[in-house]
Every structure is written in structure tokens, then in C-alpha cells.
Design a protein around this motif. Structure first.
Motif, PDB file in Angstrom:
ATOM      1  N   TYR A 167     -35.373 -33.109-113.641  1.00  0.00           N
ATOM      2  CA  TYR A 167     -34.722 -32.546-114.825  1.00  0.00           C
ATOM      3  C   TYR A 167     -33.252 -32.256-114.535  1.00  0.00           C
ATOM      4  CZ  TYR A 167     -33.601 -29.248-118.558  1.00  0.00           C
ATOM      5  OH  TYR A 167     -32.998 -28.610-119.602  1.00  0.00           O
ATOM      6  N   LEU A 168     -32.984 -31.632-113.397  1.00  0.00           N
ATOM      7  CA  LEU A 168     -31.608 -31.304-113.038  1.00  0.00           C
ATOM      8  C   LEU A 168     -30.769 -32.562-112.851  1.00  0.00           C
ATOM      9  CD1 LEU A 168     -32.167 -28.337-110.553  1.00  0.00           C
ATOM     10  CD2 LEU A 168     -31.314 -28.227-112.906  1.00  0.00           C
ATOM     11  N   ASP A 169     -31.351 -33.570-112.238  1.00  0.00           N
ATOM     12  CA  ASP A 169     -30.618 -34.827-112.040  1.00  0.00           C
ATOM     13  C   ASP A 169     -30.208 -35.433-113.384  1.00  0.00           C
ATOM     14  OD1 ASP A 169     -30.830 -34.614-109.308  1.00  0.00           O
ATOM     15  OD2 ASP A 169     -32.561 -35.957-109.141  1.00  0.00           O
ATOM     16  N   GLU A 170     -31.084 -35.328-114.372  1.00  0.00           N
ATOM     17  CA  GLU A 170     -30.759 -35.863-115.699  1.00  0.00           C
ATOM     18  C   GLU A 170     -29.753 -34.957-116.407  1.00  0.00           C
ATOM     19  OE1 GLU A 170     -31.775 -38.756-117.139  1.00  0.00           O
ATOM     20  OE2 GLU A 170     -32.642 -39.194-115.170  1.00  0.00           O
ATOM     21  N   LEU A 171     -29.953 -33.651-116.301  1.00  0.00           N
ATOM     22  CA  LEU A 171     -29.114 -32.705-117.038  1.00  0.00           C
ATOM     23  C   LEU A 171     -27.653 -32.769-116.610  1.00  0.00           C
ATOM     24  CD1 LEU A 171     -29.104 -30.415-119.153  1.00  0.00           C
ATOM     25  CD2 LEU A 171     -29.524 -28.812-117.274  1.00  0.00           C
ATOM     26  N   VAL A 172     -27.417 -32.871-115.304  1.00  0.00           N
ATOM     27  CA  VAL A 172     -26.035 -32.812-114.820  1.00  0.00           C
ATOM     28  C   VAL A 172     -25.251 -34.082-115.115  1.00  0.00           C
ATOM     29  CG1 VAL A 172     -26.574 -31.132-113.024  1.00  0.00           C
ATOM     30  CG2 VAL A 172     -26.655 -33.580-112.482  1.00  0.00           C
ATOM     31  N   LYS A 173     -25.896 -35.079-115.677  1.00  0.00           N
ATOM     32  CA  LYS A 173     -25.168 -36.263-116.121  1.00  0.00           C
ATOM     33  C   LYS A 173     -24.313 -35.954-117.351  1.00  0.00           C
ATOM     34  CE  LYS A 173     -28.658 -39.533-114.434  1.00  0.00           C
ATOM     35  NZ  LYS A 173     -29.673 -40.551-114.854  1.00  0.00           N
ATOM     36  N   ASN A 174     -24.613 -34.846-118.019  1.00  0.00           N
ATOM     37  CA  ASN A 174     -23.886 -34.456-119.225  1.00  0.00           C
ATOM     38  C   ASN A 174     -22.548 -33.819-118.874  1.00  0.00           C
ATOM     39  OD1 ASN A 174     -25.913 -35.035-121.410  1.00  0.00           O
ATOM     40  ND2 ASN A 174     -27.124 -33.633-120.159  1.00  0.00           N
ATOM     41  N   SER A 175     -21.525 -34.166-119.612  1.00  0.00           N
ATOM     42  CA  SER A 175     -20.179 -33.666-119.336  1.00  0.00           C
ATOM     43  C   SER A 175     -20.031 -32.188-119.642  1.00  0.00           C
ATOM     44  CB  SER A 175     -19.151 -34.463-120.144  1.00  0.00           C
ATOM     45  OG  SER A 175     -19.397 -34.335-121.531  1.00  0.00           O
ATOM     46  N   TYR A 176     -20.957 -31.597-120.394  1.00  0.00           N
ATOM     47  CA  TYR A 176     -20.840 -30.176-120.737  1.00  0.00           C
ATOM     48  C   TYR A 176     -21.354 -29.252-119.630  1.00  0.00           C
ATOM     49  CZ  TYR A 176     -25.668 -30.940-122.437  1.00  0.00           C
ATOM     50  OH  TYR A 176     -26.997 -31.288-122.549  1.00  0.00           O
ATOM     51  N   ILE A 177     -21.805 -29.807-118.516  1.00  0.00           N
ATOM     52  CA  ILE A 177     -22.210 -29.002-117.361  1.00  0.00           C
ATOM     53  C   ILE A 177     -21.054 -28.938-116.369  1.00  0.00           C
ATOM     54  CG2 ILE A 177     -23.800 -28.771-115.427  1.00  0.00           C
ATOM     55  CD1 ILE A 177     -25.135 -28.357-118.109  1.00  0.00           C
ATOM     56  N   LYS A 178     -20.649 -27.729-115.994  1.00  0.00           N
ATOM     57  CA  LYS A 178     -19.630 -27.545-114.968  1.00  0.00           C
ATOM     58  C   LYS A 178     -20.269 -27.770-113.597  1.00  0.00           C
ATOM     59  CE  LYS A 178     -16.409 -24.421-117.312  1.00  0.00           C
ATOM     60  NZ  LYS A 178     -15.700 -23.113-117.246  1.00  0.00           N
ATOM     61  N   LYS A 179     -19.981 -28.895-113.006  1.00  0.00           N
ATOM     62  CA  LYS A 179     -20.638 -29.266-111.748  1.00  0.00           C
ATOM     63  C   LYS A 179     -20.295 -28.306-110.613  1.00  0.00           C
ATOM     64  CE  LYS A 179     -21.953 -33.013-113.953  1.00  0.00           C
ATOM     65  NZ  LYS A 179     -21.175 -32.892-115.206  1.00  0.00           N
TER      66      LYS A 179
END
Length: 259
Positions: A135-147
Motif C-alpha cells: 500500500y505504501l509503495d503505491e501511495l507514495v507514487k502520488n505527488s501529494y505525498i511529501k517524501k
């Protein structure tokens, strides 16, 4: 294997008083991988926009909140983030572990008090942990997550899951909170210098031995980490109540950023 994330917008108003009090909008999410499903609850900032970016917080519940209802995982800790969402706008994730599963790959002897726990050095993740990682691997592909601002926390079984997830993704999290948990001290070398940590335990804990947290703190120090550590002299297993009441907990958490 194909992975799919399903989002359903709901107003979640159960018997938990926090929902009636705060009138917050939660999101039901499901990660589907083959025949396996991970159920989650997600709190988004007010006026969330995909064109902006936000910190991410992942919180792992304890053994008592396992199940299939996608509700019980919010029992402890969700109020802390609901109350602070305007001050600290973030995306906050509460996944739910299956009833018979664990976050950490631990051996548990329930005939002793406190429990006797051991954590293998090499093991595959449990099914629930594997799904959280996917889930995290998929979620962090989004630009709205501050890596650079991804955070982890957990209590009891979730505290153990916190230490394990850090060892499995040692460069992923900027900071982590582990409450009345434990882990494999040898694996702390992987993340000791990479992730700021604040560890909590009750000295009277008769479920999870406080020595487990002491050993993790010692290991983090040994491998170059600089963890915060609170041990509450009169707290039993529910040391999360004291941890959540720490006035600087969230300001400390969100102040940490990965370089």
C-alpha cells in the motif's frame, strides 16, 4: 501481481465519541492484491487538494484492534490526529490487521506474564505487513505525498510492527514512535541513523516487558541513533495514554525531515 486501491468516501459516525465530537470525514480504503484485502481508514486534511503536498503518517494498532470491521483500529490514537489536523495538516493512515495475523513476525509465548517474545533476524513479512508495505509503495507514487515527511507509529503489537517495518524499509521514514513494543535489536543497525525515534513504555507493563524497549533504545544508541525514551513509572500496558498526552509529541514528529 496486480494491486488495486479502492477509495470510498464516508462519514464515519459510530459509537466512538470522537466522531460525534469532531465531525471529521474519514475515508474507507481497501488495497486488493489477488485474493488478499487490506482495510484502512484515512484522515485527510481539510480542503485536501491533490495539487498540494502533505506529510504522511502511518499508525499501527495493537492486537486488541485486529479484525475485519475497518473500525476498531481507530480506538487508540485517532483522536490525537483528529484534534490536530488543522495545526498539522497531514494524511494519516490507520490500516487494520487481520484477526489471526500480526504486524511483526514474532514468536509469542502467552503462558508467561509478561509475554515471552522473540523476533527473528531473517523472516518474510506477515501477510498484513506485506499488504501495508505494498500500500505504501503505491501511495507514495502520488505527488501529494511529501517524501521527506513520512512518519510511522504504533502501540503494543503495532509498536513491534513499527520496529519491524523500519527494518524492512530503513530509508523510508523520517521519524517513528514506538509505544510499549519491542523488536530485534540486531536489526536496529539498519535504521538507527536514518530515522528519528521516540520510544515509550510503562514500567509496570505486565503484558509487554519494558525491557524490550530498553533493549531497542540500547541498540539504537549502539548503532549511532539518538532516540528519545520515556518510561512511565506508574503506567501499565496502556502507556499510550501518557505518550499521547506528551505536549511536544506531534511538534517533534512533524519537525523531522529526511535530507
Amino acid at each position: 501481481m496486480k494491486t488495486k486501491i479502492i477509495l470510498t468516501m464516508v462519514f464515519f459516525c459510530s459509537a466512538f465519541s470522537i466522531y460525534a465530537q469532531h465531525q471529521q470525514e474519514f475515508v474507507k480504503e481497501y488495497l486488493v492484491e489477488g485474493t488478499d484485502t487490506l482495510k484502512l481508514r484515512v484522515l485527510y486534511p481539510k480542503d485536501f487538494k491533490k495539487t498540494e503536498s502533505y506529510p504522511l503518517v502511518v499508525f499501527l494498532h495493537g492486537a486488541g484492534e485486529r479484525g475485519n470491521d475497518n473500525k476498531k483500529q481507530l480506538t487508540h490514537g485517532s483522536k490525537l490526529f483528529v484534534d490536530s489536523i488543522q495545526k498539522y495538516p497531514a494524511i494519516v493512515i490507520f490500516p487494520q490487521c487481520k484477526e489471526e495475523d500480526y504486524w511483526a513476525n514474532a514468536t509469542v509465548d502467552r503462558t508467561t506474564q509478561p509475554l515471552t517474545l522473540s523476533f527473528p533476524t531473517e523472516s518474510k513479512p506477515t501477510k498484513s505487513m506485506h499488504l501495508v508495505m505494498r500500500y505504501l509503495d503505491e501511495l507514495v507514487k502520488n505527488s501529494y505525498i511529501k517524501k521527506e515527511q513520512i512518519y510511522l507509529g504504533g502501540l503494543s503489537m503495532g509498536g513491534m510492527g513499527t520496529f519491524e517495518l523500519l527494518s524492512r524499509k530503513p530509508n523510508f521514514f523520517a521519524a517513528a514512535i514506538a509505544i510499549c513494543g519491542g523488536g530485534n535489536p540486531e536489526l536496529a543497525e539498519k535504521y538507527a541513523k536514518n530515522t528519528a525515534m521516540w520510544i515509550f513504555h510503562g514500567a509496570e507493563d505486565n503484558v509487554v516487558n519494558p525491557q524490550l524497549s530498553v533493549k531497542m533504545v540500547s541498540a539504537l544508541l549502539k548503532y549511532g541513533g539518538k532516540p528519545n525514551f520515556n518510561i512511565y513509572s506508574k503506567a501499565n500496558h496502556n502507556s499510550w495514554d501518557s505518550a499521547f498526552a506528551e505536549p511536544e509529541l506531534l511538534s517533534w514528529l512533524f519537525s523531522n525531515k529526511k535530507e
